[in-house]
Design a protein around this motif. Structure first.
Motif, PDB file in Angstrom:
ATOM      1  N   GLU A  33      -1.139  16.167   0.097  1.00 18.12           N
ATOM      2  CA  GLU A  33      -2.191  15.156   0.073  1.00 18.12           C
ATOM      3  C   GLU A  33      -2.762  14.977  -1.326  1.00 18.12           C
ATOM      4  O   GLU A  33      -3.254  13.913  -1.658  1.00 18.12           O
ATOM      5  CB  GLU A  33      -3.306  15.531   1.038  1.00 18.12           C
ATOM      6  CG  GLU A  33      -2.905  15.423   2.498  1.00 18.12           C
ATOM      7  CD  GLU A  33      -3.950  15.962   3.428  1.00 18.12           C
ATOM      8  OE1 GLU A  33      -4.964  16.509   2.942  1.00 18.12           O
ATOM      9  OE2 GLU A  33      -3.765  15.841   4.641  1.00 18.12           O
ATOM     10  N   GLU A  34      -2.724  16.028  -2.138  1.00 17.36           N
ATOM     11  CA  GLU A  34      -3.305  15.949  -3.471  1.00 17.36           C
ATOM     12  C   GLU A  34      -2.313  15.427  -4.512  1.00 17.36           C
ATOM     13  O   GLU A  34      -2.666  15.267  -5.666  1.00 17.36           O
ATOM     14  CB  GLU A  34      -3.828  17.324  -3.880  1.00 17.36           C
ATOM     15  CG  GLU A  34      -5.020  17.763  -3.037  1.00 17.36           C
ATOM     16  CD  GLU A  34      -5.417  19.197  -3.302  1.00 17.36           C
ATOM     17  OE1 GLU A  34      -4.723  19.881  -4.064  1.00 17.36           O
ATOM     18  OE2 GLU A  34      -6.421  19.628  -2.735  1.00 17.36           O
ATOM     19  N   VAL A  39      -1.364   9.856  -3.075  1.00 20.19           N
ATOM     20  CA  VAL A  39      -2.719   9.300  -2.964  1.00 20.19           C
ATOM     21  C   VAL A  39      -2.716   7.823  -3.350  1.00 20.19           C
ATOM     22  O   VAL A  39      -3.315   6.987  -2.661  1.00 20.19           O
ATOM     23  CB  VAL A  39      -3.702  10.101  -3.844  1.00 20.19           C
ATOM     24  CG1 VAL A  39      -5.055   9.431  -3.920  1.00 20.19           C
ATOM     25  CG2 VAL A  39      -3.839  11.516  -3.318  1.00 20.19           C
ATOM     26  N   ARG A  40      -2.032   7.467  -4.445  1.00 14.96           N
ATOM     27  CA  ARG A  40      -1.958   6.059  -4.858  1.00 14.96           C
ATOM     28  C   ARG A  40      -1.272   5.203  -3.806  1.00 14.96           C
ATOM     29  O   ARG A  40      -1.718   4.091  -3.503  1.00 14.96           O
ATOM     30  CB  ARG A  40      -1.222   5.939  -6.194  1.00 14.96           C
ATOM     31  CG  ARG A  40      -2.069   6.225  -7.393  1.00 14.96           C
ATOM     32  CD  ARG A  40      -1.401   5.757  -8.674  1.00 14.96           C
ATOM     33  NE  ARG A  40      -0.058   6.291  -8.852  1.00 14.96           N
ATOM     34  CZ  ARG A  40       0.233   7.451  -9.415  1.00 14.96           C
ATOM     35  NH1 ARG A  40      -0.745   8.211  -9.868  1.00 14.96           N
ATOM     36  NH2 ARG A  40       1.472   7.855  -9.540  1.00 14.96           N
ATOM     37  N   ALA A  42      -1.110   5.743  -0.573  1.00 13.19           N
ATOM     38  CA  ALA A  42      -1.989   5.607   0.587  1.00 13.19           C
ATOM     39  C   ALA A  42      -3.105   4.604   0.311  1.00 13.19           C
ATOM     40  O   ALA A  42      -3.441   3.791   1.174  1.00 13.19           O
ATOM     41  CB  ALA A  42      -2.586   6.969   0.957  1.00 13.19           C
ATOM     42  N   ARG A  43      -3.683   4.657  -0.882  1.00 15.22           N
ATOM     43  CA  ARG A  43      -4.730   3.686  -1.230  1.00 15.22           C
ATOM     44  C   ARG A  43      -4.176   2.268  -1.250  1.00 15.22           C
ATOM     45  O   ARG A  43      -4.828   1.331  -0.773  1.00 15.22           O
ATOM     46  CB  ARG A  43      -5.321   4.016  -2.596  1.00 15.22           C
ATOM     47  CG  ARG A  43      -6.277   5.147  -2.573  1.00 15.22           C
ATOM     48  CD  ARG A  43      -6.944   5.307  -3.916  1.00 15.22           C
ATOM     49  NE  ARG A  43      -7.700   6.541  -3.953  1.00 15.22           N
ATOM     50  CZ  ARG A  43      -7.812   7.316  -5.006  1.00 15.22           C
ATOM     51  NH1 ARG A  43      -7.214   6.998  -6.126  1.00 15.22           N
ATOM     52  NH2 ARG A  43      -8.520   8.424  -4.947  1.00 15.22           N
ATOM     53  N   ALA A  44      -2.991   2.086  -1.801  1.00 14.64           N
ATOM     54  CA  ALA A  44      -2.381   0.755  -1.847  1.00 14.64           C
ATOM     55  C   ALA A  44      -2.115   0.242  -0.439  1.00 14.64           C
ATOM     56  O   ALA A  44      -2.362  -0.933  -0.138  1.00 14.64           O
ATOM     57  CB  ALA A  44      -1.084   0.801  -2.653  1.00 14.64           C
ATOM     58  N   GLN A  45      -1.648   1.121   0.430  1.00 10.71           N
ATOM     59  CA  GLN A  45      -1.390   0.730   1.819  1.00 10.71           C
ATOM     60  C   GLN A  45      -2.685   0.315   2.513  1.00 10.71           C
ATOM     61  O   GLN A  45      -2.724  -0.707   3.201  1.00 10.71           O
ATOM     62  CB  GLN A  45      -0.744   1.899   2.555  1.00 10.71           C
ATOM     63  CG  GLN A  45      -0.377   1.604   3.984  1.00 10.71           C
ATOM     64  CD  GLN A  45       0.875   0.795   4.105  1.00 10.71           C
ATOM     65  OE1 GLN A  45       1.596   0.599   3.134  1.00 10.71           O
ATOM     66  NE2 GLN A  45       1.145   0.285   5.273  1.00 10.71           N
ATOM     67  N   ARG A  46      -3.757   1.087   2.339  1.00  6.06           N
ATOM     68  CA  ARG A  46      -5.046   0.726   2.946  1.00  6.06           C
ATOM     69  C   ARG A  46      -5.544  -0.604   2.400  1.00  6.06           C
ATOM     70  O   ARG A  46      -6.073  -1.428   3.140  1.00  6.06           O
ATOM     71  CB  ARG A  46      -6.077   1.819   2.680  1.00  6.06           C
ATOM     72  CG  ARG A  46      -5.914   3.023   3.558  1.00  6.06           C
ATOM     73  CD  ARG A  46      -7.133   3.925   3.532  1.00  6.06           C
ATOM     74  NE  ARG A  46      -7.495   4.345   2.195  1.00  6.06           N
ATOM     75  CZ  ARG A  46      -7.126   5.480   1.629  1.00  6.06           C
ATOM     76  NH1 ARG A  46      -6.357   6.316   2.280  1.00  6.06           N
ATOM     77  NH2 ARG A  46      -7.512   5.789   0.416  1.00  6.06           N
ATOM     78  N   HIS A  47      -5.374  -0.825   1.100  1.00  2.00           N
ATOM     79  CA  HIS A  47      -5.828  -2.066   0.478  1.00  2.00           C
ATOM     80  C   HIS A  47      -5.046  -3.258   1.032  1.00  2.00           C
ATOM     81  O   HIS A  47      -5.625  -4.301   1.339  1.00  2.00           O
ATOM     82  CB  HIS A  47      -5.669  -1.978  -1.038  1.00  2.00           C
ATOM     83  CG  HIS A  47      -6.119  -3.209  -1.753  1.00  2.00           C
ATOM     84  ND1 HIS A  47      -7.437  -3.567  -1.846  1.00  2.00           N
ATOM     85  CD2 HIS A  47      -5.420  -4.179  -2.384  1.00  2.00           C
ATOM     86  CE1 HIS A  47      -7.531  -4.712  -2.508  1.00  2.00           C
ATOM     87  NE2 HIS A  47      -6.310  -5.093  -2.845  1.00  2.00           N
ATOM     88  N   ARG A  48      -3.727  -3.099   1.168  1.00  2.00           N
ATOM     89  CA  ARG A  48      -2.915  -4.193   1.712  1.00  2.00           C
ATOM     90  C   ARG A  48      -3.318  -4.520   3.137  1.00  2.00           C
ATOM     91  O   ARG A  48      -3.439  -5.685   3.511  1.00  2.00           O
ATOM     92  CB  ARG A  48      -1.424  -3.818   1.680  1.00  2.00           C
ATOM     93  CG  ARG A  48      -0.770  -4.055   0.343  1.00  2.00           C
ATOM     94  CD  ARG A  48       0.739  -3.964   0.440  1.00  2.00           C
ATOM     95  NE  ARG A  48       1.203  -2.662   0.899  1.00  2.00           N
ATOM     96  CZ  ARG A  48       1.425  -1.625   0.103  1.00  2.00           C
ATOM     97  NH1 ARG A  48       1.225  -1.732  -1.188  1.00  2.00           N
ATOM     98  NH2 ARG A  48       1.856  -0.486   0.598  1.00  2.00           N
TER      99      ARG A  48
END
Length: 70
Positions: A33-34, A39-40, A42-48
């Motif tokens: 996870e770290e 992490v990048r 996962a953030r990109a997926q959430r943003h999309r």
């Protein structure tokens, strides 16, 4: 008395094994996870996904309805 001590020792070994395995598994999971790339991603997926939801709601509003209810 010997039977009780042997039983307690076996239970203690089993508990220690389970606790050791769970802590090792959690360390492995935490390390993944770290990872900065993970992490990048996962953030990109959430943003999309958030952008897609917002876009769908915006289209529903602009197509003559008030949201999806029409």
């Amino acid at each position: 008395m010997t039977t009780v001590l042997v039983t307690l020792a076996v239970v203690a070994v089993m508990v220690a094994t389970v606790v050791g395995y769970v802590s090792w598994r959690d360390r492995q999971r935490r390390a993944a996870e770290e990872d900065p790339a993970v992490v990048r991603a996962a953030r990109a997926q959430r943003h999309r996904r958030a952008a897609e939801r917002e876009h769908a709601q915006h289209d529903g509003w602009n197509n003559g309805g008030h949201g999806f209810s029409g």
